[in-house]
Design a protein around this motif. Structure first.
Motif, PDB file in Angstrom:
ATOM      1  N   GLY A  44      10.132  -1.847   4.001  1.00  0.00           N
ATOM      2  CA  GLY A  44       9.460  -3.072   3.606  1.00  0.00           C
ATOM      3  C   GLY A  44       9.500  -3.274   2.105  1.00  0.00           C
ATOM      4  O   GLY A  44       9.616  -2.319   1.341  1.00  0.00           O
ATOM      5  N   ASP A  45       9.414  -4.527   1.691  1.00  0.00           N
ATOM      6  CA  ASP A  45       9.416  -4.884   0.285  1.00  0.00           C
ATOM      7  C   ASP A  45       7.989  -5.214  -0.141  1.00  0.00           C
ATOM      8  O   ASP A  45       7.401  -6.180   0.339  1.00  0.00           O
ATOM      9  CB  ASP A  45      10.335  -6.083   0.045  1.00  0.00           C
ATOM     10  N   ARG A  46       7.426  -4.413  -1.030  1.00  0.00           N
ATOM     11  CA  ARG A  46       6.043  -4.551  -1.458  1.00  0.00           C
ATOM     12  C   ARG A  46       5.749  -5.933  -2.037  1.00  0.00           C
ATOM     13  O   ARG A  46       4.723  -6.539  -1.739  1.00  0.00           O
ATOM     14  CB  ARG A  46       5.728  -3.451  -2.478  1.00  0.00           C
ATOM     15  N   GLU A  47       6.634  -6.458  -2.864  1.00  0.00           N
ATOM     16  CA  GLU A  47       6.399  -7.768  -3.488  1.00  0.00           C
ATOM     17  C   GLU A  47       6.403  -8.891  -2.446  1.00  0.00           C
ATOM     18  O   GLU A  47       5.585  -9.807  -2.516  1.00  0.00           O
ATOM     19  CB  GLU A  47       7.423  -8.046  -4.588  1.00  0.00           C
ATOM     20  N   SER A  48       7.316  -8.830  -1.499  1.00  0.00           N
ATOM     21  CA  SER A  48       7.323  -9.827  -0.422  1.00  0.00           C
ATOM     22  C   SER A  48       6.046  -9.710   0.407  1.00  0.00           C
ATOM     23  O   SER A  48       5.457 -10.715   0.797  1.00  0.00           O
ATOM     24  CB  SER A  48       8.541  -9.638   0.485  1.00  0.00           C
ATOM     25  N   GLY A  49       5.618  -8.465   0.658  1.00  0.00           N
ATOM     26  CA  GLY A  49       4.378  -8.245   1.398  1.00  0.00           C
ATOM     27  C   GLY A  49       3.183  -8.828   0.688  1.00  0.00           C
ATOM     28  O   GLY A  49       2.301  -9.432   1.299  1.00  0.00           O
ATOM     29  N   ARG A  50       3.127  -8.680  -0.629  1.00  0.00           N
ATOM     30  CA  ARG A  50       2.036  -9.243  -1.424  1.00  0.00           C
ATOM     31  C   ARG A  50       1.995 -10.760  -1.274  1.00  0.00           C
ATOM     32  O   ARG A  50       0.946 -11.360  -1.113  1.00  0.00           O
ATOM     33  CB  ARG A  50       2.203  -8.856  -2.894  1.00  0.00           C
ATOM     34  N   GLU A  51       3.172 -11.374  -1.319  1.00  0.00           N
ATOM     35  CA  GLU A  51       3.260 -12.832  -1.161  1.00  0.00           C
ATOM     36  C   GLU A  51       2.779 -13.266   0.231  1.00  0.00           C
ATOM     37  O   GLU A  51       2.055 -14.246   0.368  1.00  0.00           O
ATOM     38  CB  GLU A  51       4.703 -13.293  -1.387  1.00  0.00           C
ATOM     39  N   GLN A 143      10.545  -8.066   9.861  1.00  0.00           N
ATOM     40  CA  GLN A 143      10.677  -7.667   8.461  1.00  0.00           C
ATOM     41  C   GLN A 143       9.441  -8.055   7.658  1.00  0.00           C
ATOM     42  O   GLN A 143       9.021  -7.310   6.775  1.00  0.00           O
ATOM     43  CB  GLN A 143      11.944  -8.264   7.820  1.00  0.00           C
ATOM     44  N   GLN A 144       8.844  -9.185   7.961  1.00  0.00           N
ATOM     45  CA  GLN A 144       7.609  -9.561   7.270  1.00  0.00           C
ATOM     46  C   GLN A 144       6.485  -8.563   7.568  1.00  0.00           C
ATOM     47  O   GLN A 144       5.699  -8.231   6.680  1.00  0.00           O
ATOM     48  CB  GLN A 144       7.186 -10.976   7.649  1.00  0.00           C
ATOM     49  N   ILE A 145       6.430  -8.061   8.801  1.00  0.00           N
ATOM     50  CA  ILE A 145       5.445  -7.027   9.141  1.00  0.00           C
ATOM     51  C   ILE A 145       5.693  -5.795   8.277  1.00  0.00           C
ATOM     52  O   ILE A 145       4.765  -5.232   7.687  1.00  0.00           O
ATOM     53  CB  ILE A 145       5.518  -6.640  10.644  1.00  0.00           C
ATOM     54  N   GLU A 146       6.943  -5.367   8.174  1.00  0.00           N
ATOM     55  CA  GLU A 146       7.281  -4.196   7.362  1.00  0.00           C
ATOM     56  C   GLU A 146       6.941  -4.434   5.893  1.00  0.00           C
ATOM     57  O   GLU A 146       6.470  -3.521   5.200  1.00  0.00           O
ATOM     58  CB  GLU A 146       8.756  -3.826   7.520  1.00  0.00           C
ATOM     59  N   ASP A 147       7.148  -5.653   5.400  1.00  0.00           N
ATOM     60  CA  ASP A 147       6.822  -5.981   4.017  1.00  0.00           C
ATOM     61  C   ASP A 147       5.311  -5.904   3.782  1.00  0.00           C
ATOM     62  O   ASP A 147       4.854  -5.353   2.774  1.00  0.00           O
ATOM     63  CB  ASP A 147       7.336  -7.381   3.656  1.00  0.00           C
ATOM     64  N   VAL A 148       4.522  -6.433   4.702  1.00  0.00           N
ATOM     65  CA  VAL A 148       3.058  -6.385   4.582  1.00  0.00           C
ATOM     66  C   VAL A 148       2.586  -4.935   4.610  1.00  0.00           C
ATOM     67  O   VAL A 148       1.730  -4.537   3.813  1.00  0.00           O
ATOM     68  CB  VAL A 148       2.373  -7.221   5.694  1.00  0.00           C
ATOM     69  N   VAL A 149       3.143  -4.129   5.498  1.00  0.00           N
ATOM     70  CA  VAL A 149       2.777  -2.711   5.574  1.00  0.00           C
ATOM     71  C   VAL A 149       3.099  -2.016   4.255  1.00  0.00           C
ATOM     72  O   VAL A 149       2.286  -1.241   3.733  1.00  0.00           O
ATOM     73  CB  VAL A 149       3.480  -2.026   6.770  1.00  0.00           C
ATOM     74  N   ALA A 150       4.273  -2.302   3.685  1.00  0.00           N
ATOM     75  CA  ALA A 150       4.651  -1.701   2.405  1.00  0.00           C
ATOM     76  C   ALA A 150       3.661  -2.076   1.310  1.00  0.00           C
ATOM     77  O   ALA A 150       3.280  -1.231   0.483  1.00  0.00           O
ATOM     78  CB  ALA A 150       6.066  -2.125   2.013  1.00  0.00           C
TER      79      ALA A 150
END
Length: 157
Positions: A44-51, A143-150
Motif C-alpha cells: 500500500g501507498d501511505r500517501e494515497s491512503g492518507r488522501e 489497492q485503496q484498501i491496501e493504501d488505507v492500511v499502509a
C-alpha cells in the motif's frame, strides 16, 4: 515505433499480472476478523491512503473518526474511535480486516464494509432508489484498501 509497441505490451502484461493477483471481495479470507493476505500483492501507498481517509469522495473516514495527522481536513467525526495510534492498537492484518469489513470483527458497528459486494439488505443503485445492477461494486478498490492500511499502520501514539 517498435519500441513503443513492445513497451505497451510489457505494461499491459504487468497490469494483467497485478489485476490477476487481486483478491475479489467475495474471495477474501477472514480469520477472527483479520485478513492476513494482501488483497493485491502490492504494498500500500501511505500517501494515497492518507488522501483516501481524508477524502469526502473516497473513504470519508473522518466523517466518523478523528485523525490528528489530518488537521488540514475539516469536520472530523466523533462517532468512531480516534484513529490516532491505530498502528499501535491493531496489526496490519487486523487493520485490513477492519477496513474491508469491520462488521466481522465488531458486530453491530456502524462502519461501512468498504470491500464487500454481496449480503446487503436492500442496497440501492447509488441515489436512484433503484435496485443494484451488475455494476454494484465495493466502496474502495483492493489497492485503496491496501493504501488505507499502509497509512493507518503509520499512525502511532
Amino acid at each position: 515505433m517498435k519500441r513503443s509497441i513492445i513497451t505497451a505490451i510489457a505494461l499491459a502484461s504487468t497490469a494483467f499480472a497485478v489485476s490477476a493477483g487481486e483478491i475479489a471481495p467475495t474471495e477474501v479470507s477472514f480469520s477472527d476478523g483479520t485478513v492476513a493476505e494482501s488483497l493485491t500483492g502490492v504494498p500500500g501507498d501511505r500517501e494515497s491512503g492518507r488522501e483516501i481517509v481524508g477524502s469526502k469522495k473516497l473513504g470519508n473516514c473522518v466523517a466518523c473518526h478523528q485523525v490528528s495527522d489530518l488537521s488540514d481536513v475539516p469536520f472530523h467525526g466523533e462517532i468512531g474511535p480516534s484513529l490516532d495510534g491505530a498502528g499501535d492498537r491493531w496489526t496490519e492484518e487486523e487493520l485490513r480486516g477492519i477496513v474491508a469489513n469491520a462488521k466481522i470483527m465488531f458486530e453491530g458497528t456502524m462502519m461501512p464494509s468498504f470491500y464487500k459486494t454481496e449480503g446487503f439488505i436492500r442496497p440501492g443503485n447509488a441515489y436512484t432508489g433503484e435496485a443494484p445492477d451488475d455494476t454494484f461494486g465495493p466502496i474502495l478498490t483492493a489497492q485503496q484498501i491496501e493504501d488505507v492500511v499502509a497509512y493507518l499502520a503509520t499512525l502511532k501514539e
